[in-house]
Design a protein around this motif. Sequence first.
Motif, PDB file in Angstrom:
ATOM      1  N   VAL A  62      -3.971  75.301 -14.723  1.00 37.77           N
ATOM      2  CA  VAL A  62      -3.221  74.072 -14.477  1.00 37.77           C
ATOM      3  C   VAL A  62      -1.979  73.971 -15.351  1.00 37.77           C
ATOM      4  O   VAL A  62      -1.135  73.098 -15.127  1.00 37.77           O
ATOM      5  CB  VAL A  62      -4.117  72.826 -14.684  1.00 37.77           C
ATOM      6  CG1 VAL A  62      -5.287  72.838 -13.709  1.00 37.77           C
ATOM      7  CG2 VAL A  62      -4.626  72.726 -16.125  1.00 37.77           C
ATOM      8  N   THR A  63      -1.853  74.853 -16.338  1.00 34.84           N
ATOM      9  CA  THR A  63      -0.657  74.822 -17.185  1.00 34.84           C
ATOM     10  C   THR A  63       0.488  75.648 -16.611  1.00 34.84           C
ATOM     11  O   THR A  63       1.639  75.442 -16.974  1.00 34.84           O
ATOM     12  CB  THR A  63      -0.977  75.328 -18.610  1.00 34.84           C
ATOM     13  OG1 THR A  63      -1.347  76.713 -18.547  1.00 34.84           O
ATOM     14  CG2 THR A  63      -2.109  74.524 -19.227  1.00 34.84           C
ATOM     15  N   THR A  64       0.157  76.582 -15.733  1.00 29.73           N
ATOM     16  CA  THR A  64       1.196  77.427 -15.133  1.00 29.73           C
ATOM     17  C   THR A  64       1.389  77.152 -13.648  1.00 29.73           C
ATOM     18  O   THR A  64       2.393  77.562 -13.062  1.00 29.73           O
ATOM     19  CB  THR A  64       0.856  78.914 -15.297  1.00 29.73           C
ATOM     20  OG1 THR A  64      -0.356  79.197 -14.576  1.00 29.73           O
ATOM     21  CG2 THR A  64       0.678  79.274 -16.762  1.00 29.73           C
ATOM     22  N   GLY A  65       0.415  76.486 -13.030  1.00 28.40           N
ATOM     23  CA  GLY A  65       0.489  76.271 -11.590  1.00 28.40           C
ATOM     24  C   GLY A  65       0.230  77.528 -10.803  1.00 28.40           C
ATOM     25  O   GLY A  65       0.685  77.671  -9.668  1.00 28.40           O
ATOM     26  N   LEU A  66      -0.523  78.470 -11.391  1.00 36.77           N
ATOM     27  CA  LEU A  66      -0.832  79.733 -10.736  1.00 36.77           C
ATOM     28  C   LEU A  66      -2.338  79.898 -10.597  1.00 36.77           C
ATOM     29  O   LEU A  66      -3.118  79.283 -11.342  1.00 36.77           O
ATOM     30  CB  LEU A  66      -0.263  80.901 -11.534  1.00 36.77           C
ATOM     31  CG  LEU A  66       1.265  80.935 -11.723  1.00 36.77           C
ATOM     32  CD1 LEU A  66       1.642  82.063 -12.673  1.00 36.77           C
ATOM     33  CD2 LEU A  66       1.975  81.089 -10.382  1.00 36.77           C
ATOM     34  N   VAL A  67      -2.738  80.721  -9.654  1.00 37.54           N
ATOM     35  CA  VAL A  67      -4.147  81.067  -9.514  1.00 37.54           C
ATOM     36  C   VAL A  67      -4.466  82.184 -10.507  1.00 37.54           C
ATOM     37  O   VAL A  67      -3.825  83.243 -10.489  1.00 37.54           O
ATOM     38  CB  VAL A  67      -4.467  81.512  -8.073  1.00 37.54           C
ATOM     39  CG1 VAL A  67      -5.897  82.037  -7.989  1.00 37.54           C
ATOM     40  CG2 VAL A  67      -4.280  80.348  -7.101  1.00 37.54           C
ATOM     41  N   PHE A  68      -5.428  81.949 -11.353  1.00 38.95           N
ATOM     42  CA  PHE A  68      -5.835  82.935 -12.355  1.00 38.95           C
ATOM     43  C   PHE A  68      -6.717  84.009 -11.725  1.00 38.95           C
ATOM     44  O   PHE A  68      -6.551  85.204 -11.990  1.00 38.95           O
ATOM     45  CB  PHE A  68      -6.582  82.218 -13.480  1.00 38.95           C
ATOM     46  CG  PHE A  68      -7.263  83.126 -14.457  1.00 38.95           C
ATOM     47  CD1 PHE A  68      -6.532  83.832 -15.395  1.00 38.95           C
ATOM     48  CD2 PHE A  68      -8.652  83.280 -14.443  1.00 38.95           C
ATOM     49  CE1 PHE A  68      -7.163  84.676 -16.308  1.00 38.95           C
ATOM     50  CE2 PHE A  68      -9.285  84.116 -15.341  1.00 38.95           C
ATOM     51  CZ  PHE A  68      -8.542  84.822 -16.279  1.00 38.95           C
ATOM     52  N   ALA A  69      -7.657  83.574 -10.902  1.00 38.87           N
ATOM     53  CA  ALA A  69      -8.587  84.519 -10.283  1.00 38.87           C
ATOM     54  C   ALA A  69      -9.180  83.884  -9.034  1.00 38.87           C
ATOM     55  O   ALA A  69      -9.139  82.662  -8.857  1.00 38.87           O
ATOM     56  CB  ALA A  69      -9.695  84.912 -11.256  1.00 38.87           C
ATOM     57  N   GLN A  70      -9.736  84.738  -8.194  1.00 41.37           N
ATOM     58  CA  GLN A  70     -10.518  84.292  -7.049  1.00 41.37           C
ATOM     59  C   GLN A  70     -11.962  84.734  -7.267  1.00 41.37           C
ATOM     60  O   GLN A  70     -12.225  85.917  -7.518  1.00 41.37           O
ATOM     61  CB  GLN A  70      -9.987  84.904  -5.751  1.00 41.37           C
ATOM     62  CG  GLN A  70      -8.558  84.530  -5.399  1.00 41.37           C
ATOM     63  CD  GLN A  70      -8.428  83.166  -4.752  1.00 41.37           C
ATOM     64  OE1 GLN A  70      -9.427  82.512  -4.444  1.00 41.37           O
ATOM     65  NE2 GLN A  70      -7.186  82.718  -4.548  1.00 41.37           N
ATOM     66  N   GLU A  71     -12.885  83.781  -7.182  1.00 41.35           N
ATOM     67  CA  GLU A  71     -14.293  84.143  -7.268  1.00 41.35           C
ATOM     68  C   GLU A  71     -14.796  84.487  -5.872  1.00 41.35           C
ATOM     69  O   GLU A  71     -14.598  83.728  -4.922  1.00 41.35           O
ATOM     70  CB  GLU A  71     -15.128  83.005  -7.852  1.00 41.35           C
ATOM     71  CG  GLU A  71     -16.615  83.366  -7.953  1.00 41.35           C
ATOM     72  CD  GLU A  71     -17.471  82.255  -8.517  1.00 41.35           C
ATOM     73  OE1 GLU A  71     -18.704  82.465  -8.632  1.00 41.35           O
ATOM     74  OE2 GLU A  71     -16.948  81.166  -8.829  1.00 41.35           O
ATOM     75  N   ALA A  72     -15.443  85.637  -5.749  1.00 43.70           N
ATOM     76  CA  ALA A  72     -16.016  86.069  -4.481  1.00 43.70           C
ATOM     77  C   ALA A  72     -17.433  85.524  -4.366  1.00 43.70           C
ATOM     78  O   ALA A  72     -18.284  85.785  -5.227  1.00 43.70           O
ATOM     79  CB  ALA A  72     -16.017  87.592  -4.396  1.00 43.70           C
ATOM     80  N   LEU A  73     -17.690  84.775  -3.300  1.00 46.96           N
ATOM     81  CA  LEU A  73     -18.978  84.124  -3.081  1.00 46.96           C
ATOM     82  C   LEU A  73     -19.596  84.678  -1.807  1.00 46.96           C
ATOM     83  O   LEU A  73     -18.987  84.625  -0.738  1.00 46.96           O
ATOM     84  CB  LEU A  73     -18.780  82.606  -2.958  1.00 46.96           C
ATOM     85  CG  LEU A  73     -18.083  81.949  -4.154  1.00 46.96           C
ATOM     86  CD1 LEU A  73     -17.568  80.561  -3.788  1.00 46.96           C
ATOM     87  CD2 LEU A  73     -19.043  81.865  -5.337  1.00 46.96           C
ATOM     88  N   VAL A  74     -20.796  85.198  -1.898  1.00 54.52           N
ATOM     89  CA  VAL A  74     -21.395  85.884  -0.767  1.00 54.52           C
ATOM     90  C   VAL A  74     -21.694  84.917   0.379  1.00 54.52           C
ATOM     91  O   VAL A  74     -22.115  83.780   0.180  1.00 54.52           O
ATOM     92  CB  VAL A  74     -22.671  86.639  -1.195  1.00 54.52           C
ATOM     93  CG1 VAL A  74     -23.812  85.669  -1.567  1.00 54.52           C
ATOM     94  CG2 VAL A  74     -23.120  87.601  -0.112  1.00 54.52           C
ATOM     95  N   ARG A  75     -21.441  85.400   1.592  1.00 51.61           N
ATOM     96  CA  ARG A  75     -21.736  84.671   2.819  1.00 51.61           C
ATOM     97  C   ARG A  75     -22.261  85.674   3.851  1.00 51.61           C
ATOM     98  O   ARG A  75     -21.998  86.871   3.768  1.00 51.61           O
ATOM     99  CB  ARG A  75     -20.481  83.990   3.379  1.00 51.61           C
ATOM    100  CG  ARG A  75     -19.860  82.937   2.474  1.00 51.61           C
ATOM    101  CD  ARG A  75     -20.711  81.683   2.408  1.00 51.61           C
ATOM    102  NE  ARG A  75     -20.053  80.608   1.663  1.00 51.61           N
ATOM    103  CZ  ARG A  75     -20.193  80.403   0.362  1.00 51.61           C
ATOM    104  NH1 ARG A  75     -20.980  81.218  -0.353  1.00 51.61           N
ATOM    105  NH2 ARG A  75     -19.573  79.400  -0.239  1.00 51.61           N
ATOM    106  N   GLY A  76     -22.979  85.167   4.839  1.00 56.06           N
ATOM    107  CA  GLY A  76     -23.352  86.019   5.952  1.00 56.06           C
ATOM    108  C   GLY A  76     -22.123  86.340   6.778  1.00 56.06           C
ATOM    109  O   GLY A  76     -21.123  85.616   6.742  1.00 56.06           O
TER     110      GLY A  76
END
Length: 259
Positions: A26-40
């Motif tokens: 929130v200090t840079t306005g950038l995405v730091f990482a994407q968490e991969a969440l398992v789905r069917g």
Amino acid sequence: MSCVACRDGNGFDLPITMAFQPIVDVTTGLVFAQEALVRGAGGEGAGVVMAQVSSENRYAFDQLCRTTAIELASGLGLAEDGESLSINFLPNAVYEPRACIRVTLAAAMRTGFPLDRIIFEFTENEAIDTNHLLNILRSYRAMGFRTAIDDFGAGFAGLGLLTKFQPDIVKLDMDLIRGIDRDTVKQVVVRNTLAMLRDLGIRPVCEGVETADEYAVLLDLGVELMQGYLFASPALAQRPRVAWPESAVSLAGGGAGAL
């Protein structure tokens, strides 16, 4: 060195994909990482998938999750845009770290995904030998990966583990975050936990942020990395658009709204 039980993703019969949810700075306005969440593969929830995991196939399941996450993340251009990939793994699905990692390394090499942009995130849902866990974490760090403890404050992984190993990231359990704007006890616990993590050189992530009031309190506490429905819901096989609170946009100099 080989590991027969986890040599590949064969052995888990339910087709899977991944949903991605951003961890934002929130200090840079950038995405730091994407968490991969398992789905069917048809969008079935994680609970449906996890119900098919057993002691006989969890090794294959863990391998399949890793390779699927890396392949999808590479296709979405995460690394090119400066984002990291956070992959959940099962400590009890790892026999010997350097043997069981080879499928992951092969997927990263095949797709060109940088190892230093992969974060291995774990939650201890069941008791595990601490020495075995430490061996995994230290081995992953030596190979160039980053490590994270998820749900800190809720599971078996706690202060005792931090005295033996300091991961790159600790994610505070969402139960500590929800309603923090109305709970002074939670504010005290989170404030002191954040101070401890910073003293140890660990980056804290507050997950489960759902309201603007929760966000405002965390911002006052100096939290930089956040995750939750306030910013984005998980998106199936794609990067979701981030909804930035107005104050985050102003802090980042107005650039965040374009993401």
